[in-house]
Motif scaffolding. Structure first.
Motif, PDB file in Angstrom:
ATOM      1  N   LEU A   1       8.871  -3.858   0.859  1.00  0.00           N
ATOM      2  CA  LEU A   1       7.818  -2.853   1.023  1.00  0.00           C
ATOM      3  C   LEU A   1       8.349  -1.486   1.444  1.00  0.00           C
ATOM      4  O   LEU A   1       7.970  -0.464   0.853  1.00  0.00           O
ATOM      5  N   PRO A   2       9.237  -1.387   2.448  1.00  0.00           N
ATOM      6  CA  PRO A   2       9.720  -0.056   2.841  1.00  0.00           C
ATOM      7  C   PRO A   2      10.410   0.693   1.710  1.00  0.00           C
ATOM      8  O   PRO A   2      10.332   1.929   1.653  1.00  0.00           O
ATOM      9  N   PHE A   3      11.053  -0.023   0.809  1.00  0.00           N
ATOM     10  CA  PHE A   3      11.765   0.634  -0.295  1.00  0.00           C
ATOM     11  C   PHE A   3      10.792   1.183  -1.325  1.00  0.00           C
ATOM     12  O   PHE A   3      11.004   2.270  -1.869  1.00  0.00           O
ATOM     13  N   TYR A   4       9.714   0.445  -1.587  1.00  0.00           N
ATOM     14  CA  TYR A   4       8.671   0.995  -2.448  1.00  0.00           C
ATOM     15  C   TYR A   4       8.055   2.238  -1.795  1.00  0.00           C
ATOM     16  O   TYR A   4       7.788   3.242  -2.466  1.00  0.00           O
ATOM     17  N   GLN A   5       7.840   2.149  -0.492  1.00  0.00           N
ATOM     18  CA  GLN A   5       7.123   3.230   0.189  1.00  0.00           C
ATOM     19  C   GLN A   5       7.947   4.504   0.350  1.00  0.00           C
ATOM     20  O   GLN A   5       7.383   5.555   0.637  1.00  0.00           O
ATOM     21  N   MET A   6       9.259   4.428   0.146  1.00  0.00           N
ATOM     22  CA  MET A   6      10.046   5.662   0.215  1.00  0.00           C
ATOM     23  C   MET A   6      10.486   6.111  -1.177  1.00  0.00           C
ATOM     24  O   MET A   6      11.299   7.016  -1.325  1.00  0.00           O
ATOM     25  N   ALA A   7       9.915   5.464  -2.229  1.00  0.00           N
ATOM     26  CA  ALA A   7      10.252   5.818  -3.603  1.00  0.00           C
ATOM     27  C   ALA A   7       9.148   6.652  -4.239  1.00  0.00           C
ATOM     28  O   ALA A   7       8.047   6.802  -3.682  1.00  0.00           O
ATOM     29  N   ASP A   8       9.464   7.183  -5.422  1.00  0.00           N
ATOM     30  CA  ASP A   8       8.500   8.002  -6.167  1.00  0.00           C
ATOM     31  C   ASP A   8       8.151   7.382  -7.518  1.00  0.00           C
ATOM     32  O   ASP A   8       7.329   7.940  -8.258  1.00  0.00           O
ATOM     33  N   GLY A   9       8.752   6.269  -7.844  1.00  0.00           N
ATOM     34  CA  GLY A   9       8.452   5.602  -9.102  1.00  0.00           C
ATOM     35  C   GLY A   9       9.335   4.387  -9.259  1.00  0.00           C
ATOM     36  O   GLY A   9      10.356   4.250  -8.579  1.00  0.00           O
ATOM     37  N   LEU A  10       8.940   3.479 -10.136  1.00  0.00           N
ATOM     38  CA  LEU A  10       9.740   2.297 -10.456  1.00  0.00           C
ATOM     39  C   LEU A  10      10.368   2.502 -11.826  1.00  0.00           C
ATOM     40  O   LEU A  10       9.677   2.858 -12.789  1.00  0.00           O
TER      41      LEU A  10
ATOM     42  N   THR B   1       5.121   8.061   7.495  1.00  0.00           N
ATOM     43  CA  THR B   1       5.903   6.856   7.209  1.00  0.00           C
ATOM     44  C   THR B   1       6.929   7.135   6.123  1.00  0.00           C
ATOM     45  O   THR B   1       8.092   6.698   6.207  1.00  0.00           O
ATOM     46  N   PHE B   2       6.519   7.876   5.108  1.00  0.00           N
ATOM     47  CA  PHE B   2       7.421   8.228   4.003  1.00  0.00           C
ATOM     48  C   PHE B   2       8.643   8.975   4.534  1.00  0.00           C
ATOM     49  O   PHE B   2       9.785   8.628   4.223  1.00  0.00           O
ATOM     50  N   ILE B   3       8.421   9.975   5.361  1.00  0.00           N
ATOM     51  CA  ILE B   3       9.525  10.772   5.907  1.00  0.00           C
ATOM     52  C   ILE B   3      10.404   9.923   6.819  1.00  0.00           C
ATOM     53  O   ILE B   3      11.641   9.987   6.753  1.00  0.00           O
ATOM     54  N   ALA B   4       9.785   9.099   7.649  1.00  0.00           N
ATOM     55  CA  ALA B   4      10.544   8.260   8.580  1.00  0.00           C
ATOM     56  C   ALA B   4      11.450   7.278   7.830  1.00  0.00           C
ATOM     57  O   ALA B   4      12.605   7.054   8.224  1.00  0.00           O
ATOM     58  N   LEU B   5      10.951   6.711   6.736  1.00  0.00           N
ATOM     59  CA  LEU B   5      11.748   5.771   5.960  1.00  0.00           C
ATOM     60  C   LEU B   5      12.916   6.475   5.278  1.00  0.00           C
ATOM     61  O   LEU B   5      14.039   5.956   5.257  1.00  0.00           O
ATOM     62  N   ARG B   6      12.663   7.645   4.732  1.00  0.00           N
ATOM     63  CA  ARG B   6      13.747   8.403   4.099  1.00  0.00           C
ATOM     64  C   ARG B   6      14.851   8.717   5.123  1.00  0.00           C
ATOM     65  O   ARG B   6      16.044   8.585   4.822  1.00  0.00           O
TER      66      ARG B   6
ATOM     67  N   THR C   1       0.841  -1.196   0.000  1.00  0.00           N
ATOM     68  CA  THR C   1       0.000   0.000   0.000  1.00  0.00           C
ATOM     69  C   THR C   1       0.880   1.251   0.000  1.00  0.00           C
ATOM     70  O   THR C   1       2.038   1.201   0.434  1.00  0.00           O
ATOM     71  N   PRO C   2       0.349   2.371  -0.465  1.00  0.00           N
ATOM     72  CA  PRO C   2       1.105   3.620  -0.369  1.00  0.00           C
ATOM     73  C   PRO C   2       1.298   3.995   1.097  1.00  0.00           C
ATOM     74  O   PRO C   2       0.470   3.668   1.948  1.00  0.00           O
ATOM     75  N   PRO C   3       2.384   4.676   1.427  1.00  0.00           N
ATOM     76  CA  PRO C   3       2.616   5.080   2.817  1.00  0.00           C
ATOM     77  C   PRO C   3       1.832   6.348   3.129  1.00  0.00           C
ATOM     78  O   PRO C   3       1.367   7.045   2.218  1.00  0.00           O
ATOM     79  N   ASP C   4       1.683   6.623   4.410  1.00  0.00           N
ATOM     80  CA  ASP C   4       1.207   7.967   4.761  1.00  0.00           C
ATOM     81  C   ASP C   4       2.436   8.879   4.807  1.00  0.00           C
ATOM     82  O   ASP C   4       3.581   8.416   4.731  1.00  0.00           O
ATOM     83  N   ALA C   5       2.211  10.161   4.915  1.00  0.00           N
ATOM     84  CA  ALA C   5       3.308  11.137   4.841  1.00  0.00           C
ATOM     85  C   ALA C   5       4.348  10.900   5.940  1.00  0.00           C
ATOM     86  O   ALA C   5       5.562  10.995   5.695  1.00  0.00           O
TER      87      ALA C   5
END
Length: 375
Positions: free
Chosen positions: A269-278, A191-196, A185-189
């Motif tokens: 999953l975490p790598f997809y969720q901190m990315a902007d495209g494949l 989660t995205f920041i935390a993963l980065r 699933t897409p991350p929330d904002a």
């Protein structure tokens, strides 16, 4: 449906392999059906259910051809002895009832690989004993009278099989892989920041992810060249014995500070969720699961005309499709993606496209095909 005995044949189960994930997802999807499930394999490292019967078939081998031929002969002898109702092979073995063409057509792959090889090396490849063995086994399987059906995971592969082997279209079914859209699933904002921050990536940077082992086939060279003159970052998840060569390429192109090698990850999953495209400019790939996983995470996709996954991509709507070796087109696609996938229209369209690819839908299609074959 009357209970029947189904045998799935896969030489070796690797948890990170696309074909193996199809097998395990199919087993899980079929688990509530009235089917006696059997697996014929050299080595099984997947999930185990008390209702599944795993048949280890591991003859001695001395090389690649010996490995393929030995398993084929032993597996065929086993299924002839057991007299299963349907033998669904994921290997090129003449005599199976049903073949799942998850690896595509071998000659088509060699033709695509020849595009990046010197002429002499290309000629050597086509005359190689192993490649000739695989192509012969493939042709023998498709022309064997025992073959009642073929499962493809892309329309591209269906067309190639019809063109190259003359298999009637009525025998072929395109059944796309399943994806768990409740897990991916897409991350929330937050989660995205935390993963980065966890992986020490700039929060404001646009990061494209590349997922796959076997960097030559999956097009990592083209991916690095495509992002080199831009400000985009590339997250490489996977492994290859020649990784040093790709790291050197990034350094030569002066983008090594933006190409991040993370190796194989058990949890992608975490790598997809901190990315902007494949970004996956693969030379030849029937339909990699990573495209479904990325789209489920709300990522637009850039892939190639030699990838069956291109069937899910509409240019400008949920990604872009380019020739695998057209660096200029790939670069333009990289810059055309939204700078941030999260909450973007392309990201939402990507996820919407795969929502029907569920395990239940996969199960329904397989059961329907099995019923046809049993008649």
């Amino acid at each position: 449906m009357k209970k029947f005995r189904l045998a799935l044949v896969r030489q070796k189960y690797r948890p990170d392999g696309g074909a193996e994930r199809f097998v395990s997802r199919a087993l899980e999807a079929l688990d509530d059906q009235d089917i006696d499930l059997n697996v014929i394999t050299r080595e099984w490292q997947g999930p185990v259910n008390p209702g599944w019967h795993i048949h280890i078939c591991n003859p001695r081998k001395w090389g690649r051809i010996s490995r393929e031929r030995g398993f084929a002969n032993a597996a065929r002898a086993l299924w002839e002895t057991k007299q299963f109702d349907i033998v669904q092979s994921h290997e090129r073995i003449p005599g199976c009832d049903l073949y799942r063409a998850g690896d595509g057509v071998h000659r088509r792959w060699l033709e695509q690989r020849a595009r990046i090889l010197p002429g002499w090396k290309s000629r050597l490849m086509f005359s190689d004993r192993y490649h000739r063995y695989v192509m012969n086994a493939e042709r023998e399987m498709y022309t064997d009278s025992a073959l009642r059906g073929v499962i493809c995971n892309a329309e591209m592969i269906k067309r190639e099989i019809i063109e190259d082997f003359g298999v009637p279209e009525s025998k072929i079914r395109v059944i796309y892989n399943a994806i768990d859209n409740t897990l991916f699933t897409p991350p929330d904002a937050a989660t995205f920041i935390a993963l980065r921050e966890q992986w020490q990536l700039p929060v404001q940077a646009t990061c494209l992810i590349y997922v796959g082992s076997g960097f030559e086939r999956k097009g990592l060279d083209a991916a690095i060249r495509a992002i080199a003159p831009t400000d985009r970052h590339l997250l490489v998840v996977g492994k290859d014995k020649d990784q040093q060569r790709y790291q050197s390429l990034a350094k030569t192109l002066r983008c090594d500070n933006r190409v991040h090698f993370f190796g194989v990850q058990q949890e992608t999953l975490p790598f997809y969720q901190m990315a902007d495209g494949l970004l996956l400019p693969t030379l030849y790939d029937p339909f990699p699961n990573v495209i479904l996983e990325a789209m489920a995470c709300g990522l637009p996709v850039i892939t190639s005309t030699g990838c069956g996954g291109a069937e899910f991509i509409e240019n400008g709507r949920n990604g872009y499709v380019c020739d695998a070796l057209d660096i200029n087109a790939l670069q333009q696609a990289v810059m055309a993606l939204p700078a941030r996938a999260l909450d973007s229209q392309q990201g939402a369209s990507a996820r919407a496209r795969i929502m029907g690819c569920t395990a239940q839908h996969l199960s329904t299609q397989l059961i329907g095909f099995y019923q046809e074959l049993l008649k």
